[in-house]
Design a protein around this motif. Structure first.
Motif, PDB file in Angstrom:
ATOM      1  N   UNK A  90       0.792  -1.225   0.000  1.00  0.00           N
ATOM      2  CA  UNK A  90       0.000   0.000   0.000  1.00  0.00           C
ATOM      3  C   UNK A  90       0.825   1.275   0.000  1.00  0.00           C
ATOM      4  N   UNK A  91       2.155   1.159   0.024  1.00  0.00           N
ATOM      5  CA  UNK A  91       3.012   2.350   0.114  1.00  0.00           C
ATOM      6  C   UNK A  91       2.831   3.286  -1.081  1.00  0.00           C
ATOM      7  N   UNK A  92       2.878   2.755  -2.293  1.00  0.00           N
ATOM      8  CA  UNK A  92       2.708   3.611  -3.469  1.00  0.00           C
ATOM      9  C   UNK A  92       1.339   4.290  -3.446  1.00  0.00           C
ATOM     10  N   UNK A  93       0.291   3.550  -3.097  1.00  0.00           N
ATOM     11  CA  UNK A  93      -1.051   4.133  -3.025  1.00  0.00           C
ATOM     12  C   UNK A  93      -1.101   5.244  -1.981  1.00  0.00           C
ATOM     13  N   UNK A  94      -0.414   5.049  -0.860  1.00  0.00           N
ATOM     14  CA  UNK A  94      -0.392   6.078   0.183  1.00  0.00           C
ATOM     15  C   UNK A  94       0.309   7.343  -0.317  1.00  0.00           C
ATOM     16  N   UNK A  95       1.407   7.184  -1.036  1.00  0.00           N
ATOM     17  CA  UNK A  95       2.088   8.345  -1.626  1.00  0.00           C
ATOM     18  C   UNK A  95       1.138   9.040  -2.596  1.00  0.00           C
TER      19      UNK A  95
END
Length: 140
Positions: A90-95
Motif C-alpha cells: 500500500x506504500x505507493x497508493x499512500x504516496x
C-alpha cells in the motif's frame, strides 16, 4: 506522524530527490508518507534505506527511489484520479493519496490487500479505494 518519523521521511524524500530530481509536490508526498508503516516489523530498521524489502507472499515493497521515479513519471499535475495495479503493502497508493482526490488500487493477493486496507484505516487515508482482482481486468 511523530517528529522523529517526520524527519526520517523528509530525509528519505530529499535523498531520493538528490539522486533523481523530484517536483516539490512529489517530494512532499513522499515526505508525508510514513514508510515504516508499510514494511514488516522485522524490516522497519531498513525502512528508510533505498532498498526493496520483502512484504510476504513472495512480494516486495518497491525501493523508495523506484516509488519516487514512478510517481514523477506519472506526471500527476491536474489529474483527479489514478488507477494503481498491484497494491502490495500500500506504500505507493499512500504516496499517491497525497496527490490525487481518488486512488483506485487492485491487488490479486488478498492477504496483502487486507493488510494494506488496515494500514490505510490506521493512518486515516480515506481516498484510497481497493479491490482484490487481477489487474489485467482493470477496475470493473
Amino acid at each position: 506522524m511523530d517528529r522523529i518519523t517526520a524527519t526520517k521521511t523528509a530525509r528519505l524524500a530529499q535523498e531520493c530527490s538528490k539522486i533523481f530530481p523530484l517536483s516539490p509536490e512529489i517530494e512532499n508526498a513522499i515526505a508525508k508518507t510514513n514508510r515504516e508503516e508499510f514494511v514488516p516489523a522485522g524490516f522497519r530498521h531498513n525502512a528508510y534505506k533505498l532498498d526493496a524489502l520483502p512484504i510476504g507472499a513472495s512480494q516486495y515493497i518497491s525501493s523508495p527511489l523506484t516509488v519516487a521515479k514512478m510517481t514523477e513519471y506519472l506526471f500527476p499535475r491536474g489529474a483527479d484520479r489514478v488507477l494503481e495495479i498491484g497494491c502490495g503493502s500500500g506504500y505507493q497508493a499512500a504516496v499517491l493519496s497525497h496527490l490525487f482526490r481518488g486512488v483506485f488500487t487492485i491487488e490479486r493477493i488478498e492477504p496483502l490487500l487486507l493488510q494494506a486496507k488496515q494500514r490505510f484505516r490506521n493512518l486515516g487515508i480515506n481516498n484510497v479505494h481497493t479491490r482484490t482482482d487481477d489487474g489485467q481486468n482493470g477496475w470493473i
